[in-house]
Design a protein around this motif. Structure first.
Motif, short mmCIF file in Angstrom:
data_model
loop_
_atom_site.label_atom_id
_atom_site.label_comp_id
_atom_site.label_asym_id
_atom_site.label_seq_id
_atom_site.Cartn_x
_atom_site.Cartn_y
_atom_site.Cartn_z
N THR A 70 0.84 -1.24 -0.03
CA THR A 70 -0.04 0.19 -0.10
C THR A 70 1.04 1.09 0.06
OG1 THR A 70 -1.67 -0.89 1.27
CG2 THR A 70 -1.62 1.28 1.35
N ASP A 71 1.82 1.26 0.85
CA ASP A 71 2.69 2.47 0.85
C ASP A 71 3.42 2.64 -0.60
OD1 ASP A 71 2.17 2.86 3.49
OD2 ASP A 71 4.04 1.91 4.13
N ALA A 92 -1.61 7.38 -11.62
CA ALA A 92 -2.31 7.77 -10.18
C ALA A 92 -3.46 7.01 -9.52
CB ALA A 92 -2.04 9.17 -10.28
N ARG A 93 -4.45 7.16 -10.69
CA ARG A 93 -5.91 6.86 -10.46
C ARG A 93 -5.72 5.21 -10.15
NH1 ARG A 93 -9.49 3.51 -12.71
NH2 ARG A 93 -11.49 4.12 -12.14
N ALA A 94 -4.83 4.39 -11.05
CA ALA A 94 -4.78 2.94 -11.19
C ALA A 94 -3.98 2.61 -9.85
CB ALA A 94 -3.96 2.54 -12.37
N SER A 95 -3.09 3.46 -9.35
CA SER A 95 -2.46 2.97 -8.03
C SER A 95 -3.15 2.98 -7.22
CB SER A 95 -1.21 3.62 -8.11
OG SER A 95 -0.14 3.60 -9.03
N ASP A 98 -5.83 0.33 -6.90
CA ASP A 98 -5.32 -0.87 -6.44
C ASP A 98 -4.89 -0.87 -4.95
OD1 ASP A 98 -5.05 -1.68 -8.96
OD2 ASP A 98 -3.01 -1.41 -9.22
N ALA A 99 -4.73 0.19 -4.53
CA ALA A 99 -4.50 0.68 -2.96
C ALA A 99 -5.68 0.33 -2.19
CB ALA A 99 -3.96 1.78 -2.70
N ALA A 100 -6.69 0.63 -2.97
CA ALA A 100 -8.14 0.68 -2.36
C ALA A 100 -8.60 -0.67 -2.11
CB ALA A 100 -9.09 1.64 -2.73
N LYS A 101 -8.45 -1.45 -3.33
CA LYS A 101 -8.93 -2.75 -3.43
C LYS A 101 -8.04 -4.01 -2.40
CE LYS A 101 -10.42 -2.51 -8.21
NZ LYS A 101 -10.18 -3.01 -9.63
N VAL A 106 -12.82 -1.32 -1.79
CA VAL A 106 -13.26 -1.48 -3.06
C VAL A 106 -13.67 -2.81 -3.13
CG1 VAL A 106 -13.30 -0.87 -5.59
CG2 VAL A 106 -12.48 0.96 -4.06
N VAL A 107 -14.86 -3.21 -3.80
CA VAL A 107 -15.17 -4.68 -3.99
C VAL A 107 -15.59 -4.75 -5.45
CG1 VAL A 107 -16.33 -6.73 -3.51
CG2 VAL A 107 -15.53 -5.17 -1.67
N ASP A 108 -15.11 -5.39 -6.26
CA ASP A 108 -15.44 -5.57 -7.31
C ASP A 108 -17.10 -6.35 -7.26
OD1 ASP A 108 -13.37 -4.51 -8.94
OD2 ASP A 108 -12.35 -6.49 -8.98
N LYS A 109 -17.78 -5.51 -8.31
CA LYS A 109 -19.28 -5.99 -8.52
C LYS A 109 -19.42 -7.46 -8.92
CE LYS A 109 -21.73 -1.89 -7.88
NZ LYS A 109 -22.73 -1.09 -8.63
#
Length: 132
Positions: A70-71, A92-95, A98-101, A106-109
């Protein structure tokens, strides 16, 4: 240091690194049980160095945790955001995602396709004729 050239010494070193006693490791390596010989082999410099190397590698692997990943993802996102260019903002958004997942934010529907059917008559429900 690569694996020890003597296969029994290597198995002995690996067993010691796994936490086996000297006697257990000695027998596991394929030797006839002997505590004095197990103690003597434990004091062998090459065996001691090999055990230390195995333990060091295990410690390094243990350092890779959800927190450390995560860091690193957050550091990538911070660097990418500084550029303000579209491809870097996407990185940046992808990173960040990924950290949130990784942290369960975040859970994939997933979709479930379930069809429920109900019988039109009691005959359909019981699979035949009814007494009624």
């Amino acid at each position: 240091m690569p694996a020890l050239s003597n296969p029994k010494h290597e198995r002995f070193a690996q067993a010691l690194a796994k936490g086996k006693s000297q006697a257990e490791a000695y027998a596991e390596a394929g030797y006839k049980p002997s505590e004095p010989n197990a103690s003597r082999l434990t004091s062998n410099d090459k065996v001691q160095k090999r055990v230390a190397e195995i333990l060091d590698r295990a410690a390094t692997r243990a350092e890779i945790t959800v927190a450390s990943i995560t860091d690193r993802l957050l550091a990538i996102a911070a660097r990418a955001e500084k550029s303000r260019e579209a491809p870097m903002l996407q990185a940046a958004r992808a990173s960040l995602m990924d950290a949130a997942k990784l942290n369960g934010l975040v859970v994939d529907k997933s979709s479930i396709d379930a069809r429920v059917t109900t019988p039109k008559t009691l005959n359909d429900f019981y699979g035949g004729e009814s007494d009624a």
